[in-house]
Every structure is written in structure tokens, then in C-alpha cells.
Design a protein around this motif. Sequence first.
Motif, short mmCIF file in Angstrom:
data_model
loop_
_atom_site.label_atom_id
_atom_site.label_comp_id
_atom_site.label_asym_id
_atom_site.label_seq_id
_atom_site.Cartn_x
_atom_site.Cartn_y
_atom_site.Cartn_z
N ALA A 84 0.95 -1.32 -0.23
CA ALA A 84 -0.08 0.03 -0.05
C ALA A 84 0.68 1.27 0.06
CB ALA A 84 -0.81 -0.05 1.15
N PHE A 85 1.80 1.28 0.85
CA PHE A 85 2.77 2.58 0.83
C PHE A 85 3.47 2.84 -0.42
CE2 PHE A 85 7.13 4.15 1.65
CZ PHE A 85 6.82 5.41 2.24
N ALA A 86 3.99 1.52 -1.01
CA ALA A 86 4.75 1.55 -2.25
C ALA A 86 3.87 2.08 -3.28
CB ALA A 86 5.34 0.04 -2.65
N ALA A 87 2.58 1.72 -3.36
CA ALA A 87 1.62 2.24 -4.37
C ALA A 87 1.23 3.72 -4.15
CB ALA A 87 0.42 1.53 -4.44
N GLY A 88 1.45 4.39 -3.07
CA GLY A 88 1.18 5.65 -2.84
C GLY A 88 0.30 6.32 -1.59
N ALA A 89 -0.10 5.18 -0.81
CA ALA A 89 -1.02 5.40 0.21
C ALA A 89 -0.21 5.86 1.44
CB ALA A 89 -1.90 4.41 0.54
N ARG A 90 -0.88 6.61 2.28
CA ARG A 90 -0.60 7.07 3.72
C ARG A 90 -0.98 5.61 4.29
NH1 ARG A 90 -3.21 10.78 7.78
NH2 ARG A 90 -2.07 10.35 9.82
N VAL A 91 0.14 4.94 5.08
CA VAL A 91 -0.34 3.58 5.70
C VAL A 91 -0.41 3.97 7.37
CG1 VAL A 91 -0.09 1.27 6.14
CG2 VAL A 91 0.57 2.28 3.95
N VAL A 92 -1.39 3.60 8.19
CA VAL A 92 -1.48 3.91 9.60
C VAL A 92 -1.87 2.80 10.17
CG1 VAL A 92 -2.55 5.10 11.44
CG2 VAL A 92 -2.24 6.22 9.42
N PRO A 93 -0.91 2.00 11.20
CA PRO A 93 -1.58 0.73 11.87
C PRO A 93 -2.63 1.15 12.60
CG PRO A 93 1.06 1.12 11.72
CD PRO A 93 0.23 2.33 11.24
N ARG A 94 -3.65 0.24 12.58
CA ARG A 94 -4.90 0.46 13.53
C ARG A 94 -4.29 0.69 15.28
NH1 ARG A 94 -7.49 -5.12 14.85
NH2 ARG A 94 -5.52 -5.05 16.03
N ASP A 95 -3.52 -0.06 15.58
CA ASP A 95 -3.05 -0.12 16.85
C ASP A 95 -2.38 1.34 17.40
OD1 ASP A 95 -4.18 -2.40 16.84
OD2 ASP A 95 -2.52 -3.66 17.67
N ASP A 96 -2.03 2.01 16.14
CA ASP A 96 -1.37 3.35 16.43
C ASP A 96 -2.41 4.69 16.73
OD1 ASP A 96 1.06 2.18 16.37
OD2 ASP A 96 1.67 3.07 14.60
N VAL A 97 -3.74 4.17 16.49
CA VAL A 97 -4.69 5.24 16.72
C VAL A 97 -5.43 5.24 17.90
CG1 VAL A 97 -6.69 6.36 15.56
CG2 VAL A 97 -5.13 4.90 14.09
N LEU A 98 -5.57 6.04 18.57
CA LEU A 98 -6.19 6.25 19.84
C LEU A 98 -5.49 5.14 20.83
CD1 LEU A 98 -8.36 8.02 21.09
CD2 LEU A 98 -9.91 6.23 20.71
N PRO A 99 -4.25 5.00 21.25
CA PRO A 99 -3.69 3.82 21.90
C PRO A 99 -4.49 3.73 23.29
CG PRO A 99 -1.96 5.55 21.49
CD PRO A 99 -3.16 5.95 20.72
N ILE A 101 -7.31 3.65 24.17
CA ILE A 101 -8.34 2.28 24.17
C ILE A 101 -7.83 1.33 23.39
CG2 ILE A 101 -10.64 1.97 23.22
CD1 ILE A 101 -11.24 4.79 23.62
N PRO A 102 -7.61 0.05 23.99
CA PRO A 102 -7.01 -1.10 23.18
C PRO A 102 -8.10 -1.48 21.91
CG PRO A 102 -7.00 -1.46 25.57
CD PRO A 102 -7.80 -0.23 25.29
N ALA A 103 -7.40 -1.73 20.92
CA ALA A 103 -8.24 -2.18 19.60
C ALA A 103 -8.90 -3.73 20.02
CB ALA A 103 -7.41 -1.92 18.43
N VAL A 104 -10.04 -3.79 19.35
CA VAL A 104 -10.58 -5.10 19.14
C VAL A 104 -10.73 -5.40 17.60
CG1 VAL A 104 -12.07 -4.74 21.15
CG2 VAL A 104 -12.86 -4.18 18.97
N PRO A 105 -10.62 -6.83 17.21
CA PRO A 105 -10.76 -7.20 16.09
C PRO A 105 -12.13 -6.69 15.42
CG PRO A 105 -9.99 -9.14 17.26
CD PRO A 105 -10.65 -8.00 18.16
N GLY A 106 -12.15 -6.67 13.94
CA GLY A 106 -13.19 -6.15 13.34
C GLY A 106 -13.11 -4.75 12.37
N LYS A 107 -13.92 -5.09 11.39
CA LYS A 107 -14.01 -4.14 10.17
C LYS A 107 -14.38 -2.65 10.87
CE LYS A 107 -15.72 -2.85 5.68
NZ LYS A 107 -16.63 -3.36 4.57
N GLY A 108 -15.53 -2.72 11.80
CA GLY A 108 -16.02 -1.40 12.28
C GLY A 108 -14.93 -0.64 13.00
N GLU A 109 -14.50 -1.54 13.72
CA GLU A 109 -13.23 -0.89 14.70
C GLU A 109 -12.33 -0.03 13.83
OE1 GLU A 109 -10.93 -0.53 18.46
OE2 GLU A 109 -13.24 -0.86 17.97
N VAL A 110 -11.83 -0.47 12.86
CA VAL A 110 -10.86 -0.02 11.87
C VAL A 110 -11.64 1.42 11.24
CG1 VAL A 110 -9.45 -0.05 9.76
CG2 VAL A 110 -9.84 -1.98 11.40
N LEU A 111 -12.70 1.49 10.72
CA LEU A 111 -13.60 2.43 10.17
C LEU A 111 -13.76 3.38 11.04
CD1 LEU A 111 -16.01 0.78 7.97
CD2 LEU A 111 -13.99 1.45 7.43
#
Length: 332
Positions: A84-99, A101-111
Amino acid sequence: MQAQVRQWFERRTSGLADWSPAQVLAAKNAADVTISVVLPALNEEATVGAIVDAIRRELVERTPLVDELLVIDSGSTDRTAERAFAAGARVVPRDDVLPRIPAVPGKGEVLWRSLLVSTGDLVVFVDADLERFRPEIVVGLIGPLLADPEVALVKGLYDRPLTNGGSVLPAGGGRVTELVARPLLNLHWPELAGVVQPLAGEYAARRELLEQLPFPCGYGVEIALLVDTLALRGLDAIAQVDLGSRHHRHQDDAALGRMAAQIWQAAHARLGRDVPGRAHPAPPATLTQFTRIDGAIEVATHDVTGRERPPVITLPEYRAHRAVLDARTRTA
């Protein structure tokens, strides 16, 4: 189709041919808004690079429609982030966002977490597992938002071919939609009966709508955002665009069963609010499934808890993020 739904369908349904890049770019510039495209991704190295590359080339460089191209990596163990980065996106790991609050698995969590790191006034979500991706999908989803200020959420609609051995069923891929989501909506929220693909992973919305909505952490997120938009803004705030065909890998029946359970959880959480007399005790948070292995029946119990995140506008971190975005707008 009931009269209200038919009228909505005719007024709020369009096709890709209705939205040219030049037309949508002119409308974007006139409205003076910014656009983010967000791809939630988990182990999508086979497809994410081509999607990002197409959006970057066509909608960032050739036609400057997209201001931000963001991949939220949900803990991939393959080369998703690298590609994704090589193609030109900014890539953010899910767990780096709002640390905090521990992340849980799931699509809605990422959105949900993506709203804390994206910047666009309009946000377009695109699944990262799409094959034969066409960037005009993004153009079409943005079009109705720019054409009518009353529209706040735009869902993609499409055929989903299902490959079964050597044969292809042109529209056989939407099994959870037809067996779960559509019956639920027709029964409890009949105003939404005209939404062709209520579980579509390709949709666009105004930030000021998304920040006010709760997000189920799992696969219930799409039906929840649809139902909650109806409750908050009314049916006419929703539109849909025919994107043609959607090609991606298909999950097995057991995985679809777990997905269906999460959708039921999200719908159930809204029944007491939207449908008088429909409130019931919370459904079980587990789903038991069976598999035959070497002649024996194996039992597996899965957690399908209907966890939800609150509207991000309630978070101090998001309000600080929004204040920065508003300041940029004032000084632009």
C-alpha cells in the motif's frame, strides 16, 4: 415496492455514467471541500496495491479529486502495508490510533478509528480486497454528496458474481444480504427496502454525519450506519450509485454465519429505539458451529459480541482533531 420507497429509489439512485470526473471535480472546487479515501485492510497484499495505485494515478495526479489516500492496516501479517505504501498510500497501523483504548478485531473498529486520522470533509470507504477495481467507483460515490447538500450517505450497489467450480452465478455472491440484511430491513425498517446493497463496503459520507454515529466493531457496521442515518437524518439523506459488478474473494459458509450473527446483533441493538415494542433481552454473544473432521463432529464456539464504539465526537482526542481541521478550513 411501496410508494415511498419507489419514489426514493427513482430520485436517489444513479449510475456511474451520471458522474464524470470533470463534473465532480468542478462541484468539489465550487463546494470547497476535501475528500479522503480510506481502505480498511487485513492481509490484502494481493489486491491493495492495485487499488491504491489506480486511485493515486487517476484521482490524485490526473484529476485532483482525492486529497488523502489512507490505508488503515488492521494487524496484517503479510505485505499489505508495504504494498500500500509503495503504491502511494499513507499507511497507519490500527493500533497506533487512539492507543489509550485497546483495539478489538473487526472492520467497524478500523473504520471508527480512521475518523481520528483522516482529514477529509467527505470520506469514501473502499474495501481492500476488490479485484478489477475501477477508480470511477470513487467518483460515483462522491457525486451525489456534491450534487445535493441534503445527501449525507451514499451506498454503492452492484452485482456480486459467485464462482462455483467452473460456473459463475452473475449475482450469487450476496448471500448474507439476501438471507439476513434484506429481510431484517424489510421487516423492521421498510423505508430502507429500496437500498440494493445495504452491506456494501464501498460508500461515502459527510464527516459531520459519521462523527455523530456509533460504530459496531465488527461486520454489523454497515447495516448500523444505514439504520442510524435513517434515524438521524431521514430517508432522503441516503442515496445509492450503481457501480456495476464487484469482484472479490468469497468466504465460506461458516464465516458468513459469524458475519450474519454480528449483523443481527447490530440490528437488535437498534430495534428498541426505532421499532416500538421490539426491544428484547440482548441476544447471546456466542455462536456455536459444527464441522465434520475425519468422520467426527467438531464443535466450535465463536464470540460474536455486539461491541460498539461511541460517536467519535464524544472523544476529547477527536474534538481536538476536528478543531485542527476546522482551523485549517478557516485559514485556507
